[in-house]
Design a protein around this motif. Structure first.
Motif, PDB file in Angstrom:
ATOM      1  N   THR A   1      44.369  39.118  46.195  1.00 22.05           N
ATOM      2  CA  THR A   1      43.213  39.896  45.721  1.00 22.05           C
ATOM      3  C   THR A   1      42.079  39.861  46.745  1.00 22.05           C
ATOM      4  O   THR A   1      41.411  40.871  46.994  1.00 22.05           O
ATOM      5  CB  THR A   1      42.733  39.359  44.365  1.00 22.05           C
ATOM      6  OG1 THR A   1      43.822  39.332  43.446  1.00 22.05           O
ATOM      7  CG2 THR A   1      41.630  40.237  43.788  1.00 22.05           C
ATOM      8  N   VAL A   2      41.844  38.699  47.375  1.00 25.43           N
ATOM      9  CA  VAL A   2      40.817  38.601  48.419  1.00 25.43           C
ATOM     10  C   VAL A   2      41.177  39.491  49.604  1.00 25.43           C
ATOM     11  O   VAL A   2      40.330  40.201  50.161  1.00 25.43           O
ATOM     12  CB  VAL A   2      40.635  37.136  48.868  1.00 25.43           C
ATOM     13  CG1 VAL A   2      39.726  37.063  50.102  1.00 25.43           C
ATOM     14  CG2 VAL A   2      40.055  36.297  47.735  1.00 25.43           C
ATOM     15  N   CYS A   3      42.453  39.457  50.000  1.00 22.08           N
ATOM     16  CA  CYS A   3      42.898  40.305  51.116  1.00 22.08           C
ATOM     17  C   CYS A   3      42.697  41.783  50.799  1.00 22.08           C
ATOM     18  O   CYS A   3      42.316  42.570  51.671  1.00 22.08           O
ATOM     19  CB  CYS A   3      44.370  40.030  51.431  1.00 22.08           C
ATOM     20  SG  CYS A   3      44.684  38.407  52.158  1.00 22.08           S
ATOM     21  N   GLU A   4      42.981  42.169  49.566  1.00 25.14           N
ATOM     22  CA  GLU A   4      42.888  43.584  49.196  1.00 25.14           C
ATOM     23  C   GLU A   4      41.449  44.050  49.046  1.00 25.14           C
ATOM     24  O   GLU A   4      41.112  45.183  49.423  1.00 25.14           O
ATOM     25  CB  GLU A   4      43.663  43.824  47.892  1.00 25.14           C
ATOM     26  CG  GLU A   4      45.174  43.670  48.055  1.00 25.14           C
ATOM     27  CD  GLU A   4      45.931  43.772  46.737  1.00 25.14           C
ATOM     28  OE1 GLU A   4      47.144  44.033  46.768  1.00 25.14           O
ATOM     29  OE2 GLU A   4      45.279  43.591  45.670  1.00 25.14           O
ATOM     30  N   THR A   5      40.592  43.172  48.514  1.00 24.97           N
ATOM     31  CA  THR A   5      39.185  43.561  48.316  1.00 24.97           C
ATOM     32  C   THR A   5      38.309  43.206  49.515  1.00 24.97           C
ATOM     33  O   THR A   5      37.191  43.707  49.629  1.00 24.97           O
ATOM     34  CB  THR A   5      38.610  42.861  47.067  1.00 24.97           C
ATOM     35  OG1 THR A   5      38.659  41.436  47.264  1.00 24.97           O
ATOM     36  CG2 THR A   5      39.393  43.237  45.819  1.00 24.97           C
ATOM     37  N   ARG A   6      38.831  42.298  50.408  1.00 25.42           N
ATOM     38  CA  ARG A   6      38.121  41.820  51.602  1.00 25.42           C
ATOM     39  C   ARG A   6      36.797  41.161  51.226  1.00 25.42           C
ATOM     40  O   ARG A   6      35.824  41.203  51.972  1.00 25.42           O
ATOM     41  CB  ARG A   6      37.899  42.965  52.594  1.00 25.42           C
ATOM     42  CG  ARG A   6      39.186  43.703  52.948  1.00 25.42           C
ATOM     43  CD  ARG A   6      39.022  44.610  54.120  1.00 25.42           C
ATOM     44  NE  ARG A   6      38.864  43.844  55.358  1.00 25.42           N
ATOM     45  CZ  ARG A   6      38.709  44.406  56.563  1.00 25.42           C
ATOM     46  NH1 ARG A   6      38.678  45.734  56.681  1.00 25.42           N
ATOM     47  NH2 ARG A   6      38.577  43.653  57.629  1.00 25.42           N
ATOM     48  N   SER A   7      36.780  40.527  50.036  1.00 27.74           N
ATOM     49  CA  SER A   7      35.555  39.868  49.581  1.00 27.74           C
ATOM     50  C   SER A   7      35.892  38.852  48.501  1.00 27.74           C
ATOM     51  O   SER A   7      36.623  39.165  47.565  1.00 27.74           O
ATOM     52  CB  SER A   7      34.578  40.909  49.028  1.00 27.74           C
ATOM     53  OG  SER A   7      33.542  40.285  48.301  1.00 27.74           O
TER      54      SER A   7
ATOM     55  N   THR B   1      33.663  37.653  46.478  1.00 32.11           N
ATOM     56  CA  THR B   1      32.890  38.079  45.315  1.00 32.11           C
ATOM     57  C   THR B   1      33.620  39.164  44.533  1.00 32.11           C
ATOM     58  O   THR B   1      33.743  39.094  43.306  1.00 32.11           O
ATOM     59  CB  THR B   1      31.508  38.598  45.748  1.00 32.11           C
ATOM     60  OG1 THR B   1      30.827  37.570  46.474  1.00 32.11           O
ATOM     61  CG2 THR B   1      30.675  38.996  44.546  1.00 32.11           C
ATOM     62  N   LYS B   2      34.130  40.178  45.259  1.00 31.22           N
ATOM     63  CA  LYS B   2      34.848  41.257  44.584  1.00 31.22           C
ATOM     64  C   LYS B   2      36.154  40.746  43.968  1.00 31.22           C
ATOM     65  O   LYS B   2      36.548  41.178  42.889  1.00 31.22           O
ATOM     66  CB  LYS B   2      35.136  42.379  45.576  1.00 31.22           C
ATOM     67  CG  LYS B   2      33.898  43.142  46.028  1.00 31.22           C
ATOM     68  CD  LYS B   2      34.266  44.245  47.010  1.00 31.22           C
ATOM     69  CE  LYS B   2      33.019  44.995  47.469  1.00 31.22           C
ATOM     70  NZ  LYS B   2      33.343  46.055  48.461  1.00 31.22           N
ATOM     71  N   ALA B   3      36.806  39.837  44.671  1.00 29.49           N
ATOM     72  CA  ALA B   3      38.045  39.280  44.144  1.00 29.49           C
ATOM     73  C   ALA B   3      37.783  38.537  42.835  1.00 29.49           C
ATOM     74  O   ALA B   3      38.559  38.647  41.874  1.00 29.49           O
ATOM     75  CB  ALA B   3      38.684  38.346  45.166  1.00 29.49           C
ATOM     76  N   ALA B   4      36.682  37.779  42.788  1.00 25.79           N
ATOM     77  CA  ALA B   4      36.327  37.054  41.570  1.00 25.79           C
ATOM     78  C   ALA B   4      36.098  38.025  40.421  1.00 25.79           C
ATOM     79  O   ALA B   4      36.505  37.778  39.277  1.00 25.79           O
ATOM     80  CB  ALA B   4      35.083  36.203  41.820  1.00 25.79           C
ATOM     81  N   ARG B   5      35.457  39.163  40.724  1.00 22.08           N
ATOM     82  CA  ARG B   5      35.176  40.167  39.699  1.00 22.08           C
ATOM     83  C   ARG B   5      36.490  40.763  39.172  1.00 22.08           C
ATOM     84  O   ARG B   5      36.661  40.943  37.972  1.00 22.08           O
ATOM     85  CB  ARG B   5      34.282  41.257  40.278  1.00 22.08           C
ATOM     86  CG  ARG B   5      33.671  42.174  39.221  1.00 22.08           C
ATOM     87  CD  ARG B   5      32.750  43.194  39.870  1.00 22.08           C
ATOM     88  NE  ARG B   5      31.714  42.531  40.648  1.00 22.08           N
ATOM     89  CZ  ARG B   5      31.443  42.788  41.934  1.00 22.08           C
ATOM     90  NH1 ARG B   5      32.148  43.700  42.579  1.00 22.08           N
ATOM     91  NH2 ARG B   5      30.475  42.144  42.559  1.00 22.08           N
TER      92      ARG B   5
ATOM     93  N   GLY C   1      38.287  38.150  37.074  1.00 22.46           N
ATOM     94  CA  GLY C   1      37.564  37.702  35.898  1.00 22.46           C
ATOM     95  C   GLY C   1      37.218  36.228  35.924  1.00 22.46           C
ATOM     96  O   GLY C   1      37.173  35.581  34.878  1.00 22.46           O
ATOM     97  N   VAL C   2      37.005  35.689  37.152  1.00 16.13           N
ATOM     98  CA  VAL C   2      36.633  34.278  37.304  1.00 16.13           C
ATOM     99  C   VAL C   2      35.401  34.211  38.204  1.00 16.13           C
ATOM    100  O   VAL C   2      34.906  35.228  38.690  1.00 16.13           O
ATOM    101  CB  VAL C   2      37.791  33.455  37.909  1.00 16.13           C
ATOM    102  CG1 VAL C   2      39.009  33.477  36.988  1.00 16.13           C
ATOM    103  CG2 VAL C   2      38.171  33.979  39.298  1.00 16.13           C
ATOM    104  N   THR C   3      34.917  32.997  38.426  1.00 10.75           N
ATOM    105  CA  THR C   3      33.760  32.838  39.295  1.00 10.75           C
ATOM    106  C   THR C   3      34.191  32.850  40.763  1.00 10.75           C
ATOM    107  O   THR C   3      35.355  32.599  41.079  1.00 10.75           O
ATOM    108  CB  THR C   3      33.038  31.527  38.996  1.00 10.75           C
ATOM    109  OG1 THR C   3      33.914  30.436  39.315  1.00 10.75           O
ATOM    110  CG2 THR C   3      32.643  31.439  37.521  1.00 10.75           C
ATOM    111  N   GLN C   4      33.198  33.132  41.658  1.00 11.99           N
ATOM    112  CA  GLN C   4      33.501  33.096  43.090  1.00 11.99           C
ATOM    113  C   GLN C   4      33.908  31.694  43.510  1.00 11.99           C
ATOM    114  O   GLN C   4      34.768  31.516  44.368  1.00 11.99           O
ATOM    115  CB  GLN C   4      32.285  33.556  43.893  1.00 11.99           C
ATOM    116  CG  GLN C   4      32.536  33.569  45.395  1.00 11.99           C
ATOM    117  CD  GLN C   4      31.357  34.084  46.183  1.00 11.99           C
ATOM    118  OE1 GLN C   4      30.471  34.766  45.640  1.00 11.99           O
ATOM    119  NE2 GLN C   4      31.300  33.742  47.463  1.00 11.99           N
ATOM    120  N   SER C   5      33.293  30.674  42.882  1.00  9.96           N
ATOM    121  CA  SER C   5      33.641  29.290  43.190  1.00  9.96           C
ATOM    122  C   SER C   5      35.102  29.006  42.856  1.00  9.96           C
ATOM    123  O   SER C   5      35.805  28.316  43.610  1.00  9.96           O
ATOM    124  CB  SER C   5      32.741  28.339  42.397  1.00  9.96           C
ATOM    125  OG  SER C   5      33.151  27.003  42.565  1.00  9.96           O
ATOM    126  N   ALA C   6      35.598  29.562  41.735  1.00 12.51           N
ATOM    127  CA  ALA C   6      36.989  29.355  41.343  1.00 12.51           C
ATOM    128  C   ALA C   6      37.938  29.978  42.359  1.00 12.51           C
ATOM    129  O   ALA C   6      38.976  29.396  42.706  1.00 12.51           O
ATOM    130  CB  ALA C   6      37.239  29.939  39.961  1.00 12.51           C
TER     131      ALA C   6
END
Length: 330
Positions: free
Chosen positions: A18-24, A26-30, A33-38
């Motif tokens: 998800t991070v690779c696809e969104t390149r963020s 913060t966006k991946a956390a959104r 449905g979890v926190t950026q820290s998670a």
């Protein structure tokens, strides 16, 4: 790569993709449905498991490094496979079983079998029904080629195989309808003076059971004609060639011949019944065996019984009622 596949944490892998696809982060956390820290903790856990860094953290937006790109290319297949496995497991939990392999003796498969498959359709993702002789089906059950077997004899080790009585049916004698019209009051021992007895082969369980009954009843009949299958046997009876001892289930299996045969009552003893059993390996499939027993008895009582009664009114009423409601098994 084998180590990577064996050790990867699927939750962390999903976050990584998800991070690779969104390149963020913060966006991946959104999306997840979890926190950026998670998300950060999952990525850090994945990197520790693999022993490599997966992102080039000197660039914004975030992007995978060489190791991360390799993992990203492989991750899609891993996650898709995991999702498929999860779906199958959950579906099996809802329906009771994923794949069910049932073996039945031929007469059961041809008469009860189609109705049983329809009634079990909601309980299994995939259902296979095989037919064959009782000894072969028993061996296939022990060898785990079948999950459940419906047989007419139970000789397997009870410590390994669970046996459940299903129902019983009486032996019946059948003669050509044209012959019966002029010999209506003859008992079966008298029938044997005029018509040859057509037998099942001794290699079949029903052949062995009928032979025990014939011997027990002192019915004398030279051994001349034997058949593996009910259809040629009843075809010859219908054509006027001879008589036979069979069962209601076998009659329904070859019901195309019913219009040309008639039933002669037999004096039944304890040996005058064929018993059906459900066999399963010990501690396996108890709920499915219960469902098969319930549905099979219902099919015999509600579908096959009334149809046979209409086609062969000569069946003895008391015997026929006992058969359709299910007799006690030996």
């Amino acid at each position: 790569m084998r180590t990577l596949i064996n050790c990867v944490d699927l939750r962390a892998l999903h976050a990584f993709v998800t991070v690779c696809e969104t390149r963020s982060m913060t966006k991946a956390a959104r999306v997840l449905g979890v926190t950026q820290s998670a998300v950060s903790q999952l990525i850090a856990s994945l990197e520790r498991e693999q022993g490599v860094s997966l992102f080039d953290r000197d660039f914004r937006p975030v992007r995978p490094n060489a190791a991360g790109r390799i993992l990203f290319e492989q991750a899609g297949g891993l996650l898709e496979h995991a999702q498929t496995v999860t779906h199958k497991v959950r579906s099996a939990a809802r329906t009771g079983v994923a794949n069910l392999r049932i073996g039945c003796v031929d007469s059961f498969a041809a008469s009860v079998g189609p109705h049983l498959v329809a009634r079990l359709a909601e309980r299994a993702q995939e259902l296979s029904m095989w037919s064959g002789l009782t000894p072969i089906l028993s061996e296939q059950l022990v060898n785990r080629e079948l999950d459940l077997a419906i047989c007419t004899e139970a000789t397997l080790d009870p410590s390994r195989v669970a046996l459940r009585p299903l129902f019983s049916e009486p032996f019946v004698a059948v003669v050509p309808k044209s012959w019966h019209e002029t010999h209506r009051d003859q008992a079966f021992y008298q029938v044997l003076r005029d018509l040859p007895l057509l037998r099942y082969t001794g290699r079949s369980v029903i052949g062995q059971q009928v032979e025990r009954f014939v011997t027990h009843m002192n019915y004398y009949a030279p051994r001349r004609y034997e058949f593996d299958d009910t259809d040629p046997l009843l075809s010859l009876v219908a054509s006027g060639f001879g008589c036979a001892i069979t069962t209601p289930m076998c009659l329904w299996q070859s019901r195309v011949h019913l219009a040309d045969i008639a039933v002669v009552p037999l004096r039944l003893t304890q040996l005058g019944y064929r018993h059906f059993f459900i066999l399963t390996r010990r501690a396996e499939w108890p709920d499915i065996a219960e469902a098969v027993a319930h549905e099979s008895a219902s099919i015999v009582r509600e579908v096959i019984g009334p149809s046979l009664a209409a086609a062969l009114p000569g069946l003895p009423i008391k015997t026929f009622d006992s058969y359709t409601t299910g007799l006690e098994c030996a």
